[in-house]
Each structure stands twice: as C-alpha cells, then as structure tokens.
Design an enzyme around this catalytic site. Sequence first.
Site, mmCIF file in Angstrom:
data_model
loop_
_atom_site.group_PDB
_atom_site.id
_atom_site.type_symbol
_atom_site.label_atom_id
_atom_site.label_comp_id
_atom_site.label_asym_id
_atom_site.label_seq_id
_atom_site.Cartn_x
_atom_site.Cartn_y
_atom_site.Cartn_z
ATOM 1 C CB CYS A 341 -1.040 -0.320 1.224
ATOM 2 S SG CYS A 341 -2.642 1.340 0.720
ATOM 3 C CG HIS A 433 -3.930 -3.341 3.606
ATOM 4 N ND1 HIS A 433 -2.822 -3.210 3.864
ATOM 5 C CD2 HIS A 433 -4.076 -2.137 2.654
ATOM 6 C CE1 HIS A 433 -2.574 -1.976 3.756
ATOM 7 N NE2 HIS A 433 -3.650 -1.080 3.285
#
Length: 510
Positions: A341, A433
């Site tokens: 991310c 994630h």
Amino acid sequence: MNGGLLVAGTTSDAGKSVVTAGICRWLVRQGVKVAPFKAQNMSLNSFVTRDGAEIGRAQAMQAQACRVEPTAHMNPVLLKPGGERSSQVVLLGRPVGEMSARGYHGGRQERLLGTVLDSLAELRGAYDAVICEGAGSPAEINLRRTDIVNMGIARGARLPVLVVGDIDRGGVFASFFGTVALLAPEDQALVAGFLVNKFRGDVSLLEPGLDMLHGLTGRRAYGVLPFRHGLGIDEEDGLRVSLRGTVRESVVAPPVGEDVLRVAVCAVPLMSNFTDVDALAAEPGVVVRFVDRPEELADADLVIVPGTRGTVRALEWLRERGLADALVRRVAERRPVLGICGGFQLLGEHIEDDVESRAGHVDGLGLLPVRVRFDREKTLTRPVGEALGERVEGYEIHHGVAEVVEGDAFISDDRGRSLDGCRVGQTWGTHWHGSLESDGFRRAFLSEVAAAAGRRFVPAPDTSFAALREEQLDRLGDLIEHHADTGALWRLIESGAPQGLPFIPPGAPA
C-alpha cells in the site's frame, strides 16, 4: 435471548477487544446469534467489508468470533489519525473529511450519537445479543459530555456495563473503584461489576480483595481470566505481531528446512495494517521483527515497507533515518523488498499528493517504475486474483492511484491481465492488504524470497492462517467459558444491570 452488554475498561489496552471477542465466541457456541459493536474506534488498522465499507480490524475479527460477516454498523465511526491533532473521520464505512481533535470533541462527536444508536438498534433488531466494546476508560470525565462510545452509548441504549481491568499492570483494585467513583449516578447505575484480566498465580490469594471490592462498591466480579500468551486479536494500533505469540508459544514448530527466514519490517510513522505481517510470523521458521535503523536491514532476507496513513511523511522518515539509502543499496544488490500500500507507493518514481499531505510533487525512492497520484475518492475493495501461480485475496484502502510504467504485474486476473502492483527483479509492490493470508500464495512468495536470499528455508506445507485464527478465537471463548461466571454473565446480557446498585461518591456531574 434479546440483550446486550458494554465491555468497558479501566484503561486503554486493558483487554476489552479480547474479552469482547471471547464473549462473542462463547455465546455463538451456545447457539446465540450475536454481533459485535464499537461505536467509535480510533485506529490505523482497518478492514473492508464485502460491500466496500471501512471498519476497524478488531471489529472484523470480533465478527469472525461471532461467525458472521462484518458490516459498517458494527463500527459506525472510525477515526484514522493523520498526526497528533487530526484524524480522518470515517462514517458508516466512508470517509467524510479530516477533523482536528478539538473540532471533533467540540461538537461533531456529540452529533453522531444518534447515528451510532441507530446502528446499534439495527444490530439489536437482527441479532439475539450485541456485545459492545468501549474505548479507553469510561471515567474520562473531561470527555463525558460528548461521549458516544462508553457511558454515552450505555445510557442511550440502557446497556449493562462490565469493567475489565488488567491486573498485570498493577493497581487493579484502585482502578476498579476509581472508575466507578468518577461516574455520575445515572452512569454508575449501569455498571454491574468487574472482570479481572491477565491474572498470574493462585486465584484464592485474590479473592479477599474481590470480596472487599464488592463490599466497597456493591458490585461483584464476574470472573478472573488467567494470563495467556498469544491471545491478542488484531490490535487497534501498535507494533505487536498478534499471531506470532500463538505460534511460537503454544505450538513451537521447528523450521521445515535447514534455515530460518528473517523478515525486517520498517516501522514507518502512522503505520497502517501492521497485521499484514502476522501471516508471515505464523510460518514455522520465519522470524519477523520491526526495525527503525539501517543496520537492522543488513541480515534480513526480506524487507517489508508496510502501509502508512502518511506516505510522504514515511518517505521523509526513511530518508532521515538512512533507511532509504539502505533500501536503494538492497535493491541494487537484488535482495528482496516488498512494499504494501503506502509502502508500495513510496517505492515508485514520484508522488503527486494534494490530498493526504498536500505536498504536491514529491520524488519517490525510484525502486519501481510506478507513478502515484492521490485521488480524493478512497479505494475500498475486496479483490481476488492470482500471483506466482496461486489464488490470492486481499483488500484495498488507499487514496493513491498507481500508474505502472513498465515491469511485470504482481497480481493478475485469471486471464493474465494486470490487477495490481508491480515487480522488477526481487522488488515487489502491491496495494493489497491481507494478501499474505492466502496460504498458497504466501508459501510461493516465501519460496522465491528464500531462493533469492540463498537460504535453505522451506515453507511448511500445512500452515493454515485461517485455521490458526479460528483456533485463537476458540481459545478466547474457552477463557470465558472456563474462568468467567457464565451463568451470571448470561443473566447480565439478558436482563441488564442489577437494580439498586449503590452510588459511590464523589461521582461526577451528569
């Protein structure tokens, strides 16, 4: 059963999240249809529901303890800190803007009480019981007027309150007594009793103190939970690898191969979803540690740059610490690096950020051929794809939009079309994630890392992260079943706080 309960705590990290999950798992094993609830959560560790709503990961794990799908109603207000004095406000799963702490507590929070009570009512209409988790301490008298997560929600919904205290910290009797004595009479009337958490030793030595506490407050103890290693669920914030303790201390599994694999995670500021590395720590022979100095990368077989709520700030921090130069040297040496991310974004060539940091054009580390532009709309999805020949699932929570200029896709669809991320040599990046929780993909990824690092490490063929998580939730349910007065707890959830509980002076203004 048609009831509810608020699990409050004498302090932050007293064990509210764990006790709530344990009560939920105990109830569902009794055939009760139960749901978790936390009116307001402050956390950078969040999750995405099936319908694209962002909530705290602790509530998602509590939903798993209940064996139900998480929804935005289980955590209607999520605050994601962007610094010491401001947070992004996420309402019913969607970001609605940035707000200072003074602005939030100065009026916005109080206006949200109706919203959170509506969410709680929605859950109570659909489930037999709703187990609510408080935040911090209910005795934060400076915030009581605007409180919507502790006694505000308890009084608004007429919920009985169980106060959890961490005896491992010391001072638990004073904390129990002081918590009640600082509440207004109307709030005290809802505090039914206490639950001692993390006790070590002979319970009989504690019982005289519990008897005296009962005499002083008119409130009983509902149980004494023994200290157990590795019982944390996905924490709100911190550097704790929640499942690592479970694997290392309850099932000590040696490495399958001849070597261990060392993973260093850069402890960037405003780190988000640090639990992404839990699945690695669950693998026998994988050693995970958080680091903040360049020399700590030297012996790592894999370096992870995790997600962050402040991508530009994390980039500056890496440079200030000398970690950026260490990462550049590492990539030049073709040693494995994974960015997740925000960590993926800062590995790129440059960042255009007029949203999060408002820094405009910022040069990235230049380790991946990626250009990032921050969008005001947040991406919130639960994608599925393939990587390294294995199915992979994840969830996305980000404002940054990545344009991959060249290099190989990291994650693709079943037709080989790029879905996310980038790979160049031994440098990987992804917005997803939770991808390492996919067992086959995790094993394939670790095998590539071991080969690149020259380690004779072999992933265990039978590690199931989902099974380990279920085992952990069952252990929490066992803790409640074996060490709490479940009959009294059942009556409390079903019938509310006992009538006629005494007022303990001095109290606080209503």
